[in-house]
Design a protein around this motif. Structure first.
Motif, PDB file in Angstrom:
ATOM      1  N   VAL A   9      59.340  44.892  38.520  1.00 48.13           N
ATOM      2  CA  VAL A   9      58.233  45.650  39.099  1.00 48.13           C
ATOM      3  C   VAL A   9      57.818  46.768  38.149  1.00 48.13           C
ATOM      4  CG1 VAL A   9      57.550  47.139  41.021  1.00 48.13           C
ATOM      5  CG2 VAL A   9      58.878  45.081  41.460  1.00 48.13           C
ATOM      6  N   LEU A  10      58.771  47.400  37.507  1.00 48.90           N
ATOM      7  CA  LEU A  10      58.474  48.464  36.541  1.00 48.90           C
ATOM      8  C   LEU A  10      57.696  47.920  35.350  1.00 48.90           C
ATOM      9  CD1 LEU A  10      58.918  51.467  35.882  1.00 48.90           C
ATOM     10  CD2 LEU A  10      60.999  50.788  34.663  1.00 48.90           C
ATOM     11  N   VAL A  11      58.083  46.752  34.839  1.00 50.77           N
ATOM     12  CA  VAL A  11      57.357  46.141  33.720  1.00 50.77           C
ATOM     13  C   VAL A  11      55.940  45.773  34.149  1.00 50.77           C
ATOM     14  CG1 VAL A  11      57.288  44.104  32.215  1.00 50.77           C
ATOM     15  CG2 VAL A  11      59.438  45.325  32.552  1.00 50.77           C
ATOM     16  N   ILE A  12      55.780  45.223  35.347  1.00 53.40           N
ATOM     17  CA  ILE A  12      54.438  44.895  35.847  1.00 53.40           C
ATOM     18  C   ILE A  12      53.603  46.158  35.975  1.00 53.40           C
ATOM     19  CG2 ILE A  12      53.175  44.027  37.862  1.00 53.40           C
ATOM     20  CD1 ILE A  12      55.457  42.008  38.239  1.00 53.40           C
ATOM     21  N   GLY A  13      54.193  47.246  36.434  1.00 56.43           N
ATOM     22  CA  GLY A  13      53.468  48.515  36.546  1.00 56.43           C
ATOM     23  C   GLY A  13      53.028  49.040  35.191  1.00 56.43           C
ATOM     24  N   ILE A  14      53.892  48.956  34.192  1.00 58.73           N
ATOM     25  CA  ILE A  14      53.536  49.434  32.851  1.00 58.73           C
ATOM     26  C   ILE A  14      52.418  48.591  32.266  1.00 58.73           C
ATOM     27  CG2 ILE A  14      54.412  49.664  30.487  1.00 58.73           C
ATOM     28  CD1 ILE A  14      57.117  50.457  31.737  1.00 58.73           C
ATOM     29  N   ILE A  15      52.492  47.268  32.456  1.00 61.12           N
ATOM     30  CA  ILE A  15      51.416  46.395  31.974  1.00 61.12           C
ATOM     31  C   ILE A  15      50.115  46.727  32.693  1.00 61.12           C
ATOM     32  CG2 ILE A  15      50.629  44.000  31.905  1.00 61.12           C
ATOM     33  CD1 ILE A  15      53.545  43.188  31.439  1.00 61.12           C
ATOM     34  N   ALA A  16      50.171  47.002  33.991  1.00 61.68           N
ATOM     35  CA  ALA A  16      48.971  47.357  34.750  1.00 61.68           C
ATOM     36  C   ALA A  16      48.368  48.655  34.231  1.00 61.68           C
ATOM     37  CB  ALA A  16      49.298  47.474  36.239  1.00 61.68           C
ATOM     38  N   VAL A  17      49.194  49.624  33.865  1.00 65.22           N
ATOM     39  CA  VAL A  17      48.678  50.891  33.324  1.00 65.22           C
ATOM     40  C   VAL A  17      47.918  50.640  32.035  1.00 65.22           C
ATOM     41  CG1 VAL A  17      49.378  53.097  32.282  1.00 65.22           C
ATOM     42  CG2 VAL A  17      50.381  52.365  34.440  1.00 65.22           C
ATOM     43  N   PHE A  18      48.454  49.785  31.171  1.00 63.54           N
ATOM     44  CA  PHE A  18      47.781  49.505  29.906  1.00 63.54           C
ATOM     45  C   PHE A  18      46.513  48.684  30.104  1.00 63.54           C
ATOM     46  CE2 PHE A  18      52.009  50.316  27.927  1.00 63.54           C
ATOM     47  CZ  PHE A  18      51.601  51.383  27.120  1.00 63.54           C
ATOM     48  N   LEU A  19      46.529  47.721  31.020  1.00 62.94           N
ATOM     49  CA  LEU A  19      45.355  46.875  31.210  1.00 62.94           C
ATOM     50  C   LEU A  19      44.240  47.583  31.977  1.00 62.94           C
ATOM     51  CD1 LEU A  19      46.950  43.411  32.079  1.00 62.94           C
ATOM     52  CD2 LEU A  19      45.878  44.112  29.946  1.00 62.94           C
ATOM     53  N   LEU A  20      44.587  48.299  33.012  1.00 65.84           N
ATOM     54  CA  LEU A  20      43.571  48.929  33.853  1.00 65.84           C
ATOM     55  C   LEU A  20      43.175  50.313  33.356  1.00 65.84           C
ATOM     56  CD1 LEU A  20      45.009  47.971  37.350  1.00 65.84           C
ATOM     57  CD2 LEU A  20      43.181  46.837  36.092  1.00 65.84           C
ATOM     58  N   GLY A  21      44.071  50.971  32.746  1.00 65.07           N
ATOM     59  CA  GLY A  21      43.787  52.331  32.304  1.00 65.07           C
ATOM     60  C   GLY A  21      44.131  53.317  33.395  1.00 65.07           C
ATOM     61  N   GLU A  23      42.395  55.686  34.576  1.00 63.93           N
ATOM     62  CA  GLU A  23      41.282  56.079  35.449  1.00 63.93           C
ATOM     63  C   GLU A  23      41.174  55.169  36.675  1.00 63.93           C
ATOM     64  OE1 GLU A  23      40.252  54.832  32.222  1.00 63.93           O
ATOM     65  OE2 GLU A  23      40.939  56.681  31.311  1.00 63.93           O
ATOM     66  N   LYS A  24      41.324  53.851  36.462  1.00 65.56           N
ATOM     67  CA  LYS A  24      41.115  52.891  37.554  1.00 65.56           C
ATOM     68  C   LYS A  24      42.402  52.522  38.291  1.00 65.56           C
ATOM     69  CE  LYS A  24      37.045  50.736  35.607  1.00 65.56           C
ATOM     70  NZ  LYS A  24      36.410  49.474  35.242  1.00 65.56           N
ATOM     71  N   LEU A  25      43.528  52.904  37.746  1.00 65.99           N
ATOM     72  CA  LEU A  25      44.802  52.527  38.365  1.00 65.99           C
ATOM     73  C   LEU A  25      44.949  53.039  39.797  1.00 65.99           C
ATOM     74  CD1 LEU A  25      47.394  50.968  37.853  1.00 65.99           C
ATOM     75  CD2 LEU A  25      48.427  53.091  37.078  1.00 65.99           C
ATOM     76  N   PRO A  26      44.597  54.286  40.118  1.00 66.88           N
ATOM     77  CA  PRO A  26      44.722  54.730  41.524  1.00 66.88           C
ATOM     78  C   PRO A  26      43.833  53.942  42.482  1.00 66.88           C
ATOM     79  CG  PRO A  26      44.524  56.618  40.077  1.00 66.88           C
ATOM     80  CD  PRO A  26      44.277  55.398  39.246  1.00 66.88           C
ATOM     81  N   GLN A  27      42.642  53.545  42.026  1.00 60.29           N
ATOM     82  CA  GLN A  27      41.743  52.768  42.886  1.00 60.29           C
ATOM     83  C   GLN A  27      42.358  51.401  43.195  1.00 60.29           C
ATOM     84  OE1 GLN A  27      38.168  52.531  40.625  1.00 60.29           O
ATOM     85  NE2 GLN A  27      37.619  54.684  40.931  1.00 60.29           N
ATOM     86  N   TYR A  28      42.870  50.747  42.143  1.00 65.37           N
ATOM     87  CA  TYR A  28      43.466  49.432  42.354  1.00 65.37           C
ATOM     88  C   TYR A  28      44.771  49.524  43.148  1.00 65.37           C
ATOM     89  CZ  TYR A  28      40.075  47.127  39.374  1.00 65.37           C
ATOM     90  OH  TYR A  28      38.917  46.616  38.860  1.00 65.37           O
ATOM     91  N   ALA A  29      45.517  50.581  42.973  1.00 70.95           N
ATOM     92  CA  ALA A  29      46.739  50.767  43.757  1.00 70.95           C
ATOM     93  C   ALA A  29      46.400  50.942  45.233  1.00 70.95           C
ATOM     94  CB  ALA A  29      47.531  51.962  43.238  1.00 70.95           C
ATOM     95  N   ALA A  30      45.330  51.681  45.524  1.00 69.75           N
ATOM     96  CA  ALA A  30      44.904  51.860  46.916  1.00 69.75           C
ATOM     97  C   ALA A  30      44.432  50.534  47.513  1.00 69.75           C
ATOM     98  CB  ALA A  30      43.798  52.905  46.996  1.00 69.75           C
ATOM     99  N   LYS A  31      43.697  49.730  46.729  1.00 72.12           N
ATOM    100  CA  LYS A  31      43.245  48.427  47.221  1.00 72.12           C
ATOM    101  C   LYS A  31      44.432  47.500  47.470  1.00 72.12           C
ATOM    102  CE  LYS A  31      38.652  48.382  45.174  1.00 72.12           C
ATOM    103  NZ  LYS A  31      37.733  47.698  44.263  1.00 72.12           N
ATOM    104  N   PHE A  32      45.423  47.552  46.581  1.00 70.11           N
ATOM    105  CA  PHE A  32      46.614  46.722  46.757  1.00 70.11           C
ATOM    106  C   PHE A  32      47.388  47.143  48.007  1.00 70.11           C
ATOM    107  CE2 PHE A  32      51.120  45.767  45.878  1.00 70.11           C
ATOM    108  CZ  PHE A  32      51.018  44.377  45.803  1.00 70.11           C
ATOM    109  N   ALA A  33      47.504  48.444  48.225  1.00 69.92           N
ATOM    110  CA  ALA A  33      48.191  48.932  49.422  1.00 69.92           C
ATOM    111  C   ALA A  33      47.447  48.509  50.684  1.00 69.92           C
ATOM    112  CB  ALA A  33      48.330  50.450  49.361  1.00 69.92           C
ATOM    113  N   GLN A  34      46.118  48.553  50.636  1.00 69.51           N
ATOM    114  CA  GLN A  34      45.320  48.129  51.785  1.00 69.51           C
ATOM    115  C   GLN A  34      45.520  46.625  52.041  1.00 69.51           C
ATOM    116  OE1 GLN A  34      41.124  48.672  51.211  1.00 69.51           O
ATOM    117  NE2 GLN A  34      40.632  48.281  53.355  1.00 69.51           N
ATOM    118  N   LEU A  35      45.580  45.817  50.983  1.00 70.90           N
ATOM    119  CA  LEU A  35      45.817  44.389  51.128  1.00 70.90           C
ATOM    120  C   LEU A  35      47.183  44.115  51.762  1.00 70.90           C
ATOM    121  CD1 LEU A  35      45.000  41.401  50.451  1.00 70.90           C
ATOM    122  CD2 LEU A  35      46.268  41.735  48.324  1.00 70.90           C
TER     123      LEU A  35
END
Length: 135
Positions: A9-21, A23-35
């Motif tokens: 999960v930590l590796v997936i999170g680090i990859i997500a930070v690099f891919l999304l940046g 700026e957009k990471l909190p938005q996508y994290a909120a959408k994932f939590a809502q899902l």
């Protein structure tokens, strides 16, 4: 859950930070939590609906017995061939292997019931059903 360890999960999170940046990471994290919340609510809603439709029998059901991972064709065949013998429930013992090799069919089994019904129908000497309009 899903075979994910903390390190994965930590590796997936680090990859997500690099891919999304950042700026957009909190938005996508909120959408994932809502899902995840929506999926959990759907599962709970389905469970509540089953409880409402089944009534008081819902709590009496042995759900582990209905788990498809518990399906063992050898056990099902063994239970169908052997009489109700509590000693036959042990799997992998020498006594079970010898019992299975000398097993007699269950007189109340589905195969023997169909065979008796077929023999009874032949003994009655009724003509076979015939449909003159069939093509």
């Amino acid at each position: 859950m899903f075979g994910l360890t903390f390190e994965k999960v930590l590796v997936i999170g680090i990859i997500a930070v690099f891919l999304l940046g950042p700026e957009k990471l909190p938005q996508y994290a909120a959408k994932f939590a809502q899902l995840v919340r929506q999926l959990r609510d759907m599962a709970n809603g389905a469970k509540d609906r089953m409880r409402d439709e089944m009534g008081p029998d819902f709590d009496d059901v042995d759900w582990k017995k209905l788990d498809p991972r518990q399906y063992d064709p050898r056990r099902i065949i063994r239970e169908a061939l052997l009489d109700d013998d509590p000693a036959a429930g042990a799997v992998g013992t020498a006594a079970t292997a010898t019992t299975i090799s000398r097993a007699t069919p269950n007189p109340n089994g589905a195969y023997l019931q169909r065979k008796r019904a077929r023999e009874g129908a032949l003994a009655a000497a009724e003509p076979a059903p015939f449909d003159s309009e069939a093509t």
